[in-house]
Design a protein around this motif. Structure first.
Motif, PDB file in Angstrom:
ATOM      1  N   ARG A   4       0.659  -1.197  -0.005  1.00 26.15           N
ATOM      2  CA  ARG A   4      -0.041  -0.059  -0.068  1.00 26.15           C
ATOM      3  C   ARG A   4       1.007   1.243  -0.168  1.00 26.15           C
ATOM      4  O   ARG A   4       2.069   1.238   0.612  1.00 26.15           O
ATOM      5  CB  ARG A   4      -0.870   0.051   1.165  1.00 26.15           C
ATOM      6  N   TYR A  45      -5.475   4.952   1.200  1.00 18.86           N
ATOM      7  CA  TYR A  45      -4.274   4.361   0.655  1.00 18.86           C
ATOM      8  C   TYR A  45      -4.544   4.132  -0.949  1.00 18.86           C
ATOM      9  O   TYR A  45      -5.632   3.796  -1.385  1.00 18.86           O
ATOM     10  CB  TYR A  45      -3.547   3.339   1.475  1.00 18.86           C
ATOM     11  N   THR A  62       0.497   4.828   1.233  1.00 15.36           N
ATOM     12  CA  THR A  62      -0.307   5.477   2.334  1.00 15.36           C
ATOM     13  C   THR A  62      -0.059   7.220   2.145  1.00 15.36           C
ATOM     14  O   THR A  62      -0.743   7.701   2.995  1.00 15.36           O
ATOM     15  CB  THR A  62      -0.171   5.054   3.778  1.00 15.36           C
ATOM     16  N   ILE A 119      -5.715   7.044  -3.162  1.00 13.45           N
ATOM     17  CA  ILE A 119      -5.663   8.336  -2.317  1.00 13.45           C
ATOM     18  C   ILE A 119      -6.304   9.373  -3.261  1.00 13.45           C
ATOM     19  O   ILE A 119      -6.931   9.911  -2.898  1.00 13.45           O
ATOM     20  CB  ILE A 119      -4.056   8.766  -1.871  1.00 13.45           C
TER      21      ILE A 119
END
Length: 166
Positions: free
Chosen positions: A107, A156, A109, A150
């Motif tokens: 991921r 994320y 983030t 995002i």
């Protein structure tokens, strides 16, 4: 590009930001007269023009999966706590939540490209750019199974990647 945050010398993911900004530039220069979808198509065509680079990796093989994992792991190792203090706006990557054993998953983030696009007032480009992640994975003989980004309002960007024959 000169006004973008410094992501750090030797940052293995800085090319992602530079590549995206190369397509943001004509959009900004046109004062947004280019449709965002045209900018997306420009980027898609650029990716296909270097498909030889991506297709060197075959995500249907153990070697290809290892190469893919190595590239993101290289960044995770590069982005030490010291570098995070020095470059607090760089990509933030983790491996939380792997959905299936044997699949490759990570991921993002924190995305400096999204942050800078918002600052420039061109955030509308980002979801279109994120859609092109699947093109890159497809060129590597893989499939990107994604739940959120995002750029589209998610917490994320998830990268759940399998080989195209799995």
């Amino acid at each position: 590009m000169e006004e973008a945050d410094d992501l750090g010398k030797g940052n293995p993911m800085a090319y992602n930001a530079l590549f995206a900004l190369a397509f943001v530039a004509p959009y900004v220069a046109s004062e947004k007269r280019l449709p965002p979808e045209t900018v997306q198509e420009m980027m898609r065509r650029a990716l296909y023009s270097i498909k030889w680079y991506f297709s060197r990796t075959d995500l249907n093989t153990e070697k290809g999966k290892a190469e893919n994992k190595k590239s993101i792991t290289k960044y995770v190792k590069w982005y030490t706590p010291e570098r995070e203090k020095q470059y607090p706006t760089s990509f933030k990557v983790d491996f939380v939540g792997q959905p299936h054993e044997g699949a490759y998953y990570y991921r993002i983030t924190r995305c400096p490209i999204c942050v800078y696009a918002k600052k420039l007032g061109v955030a509308e480009l980002m979801p279109l750019f994120c859609e092109l992640d699947s093109v890159m994975i497809t060129l590597q003989h893989g499939v990107l199974h994604r739940q959120q980004t995002i750029a589209s309002g998610g917490d994320y960007c998830d990268y759940y990647i399998t080989g195209s024959r799995e």
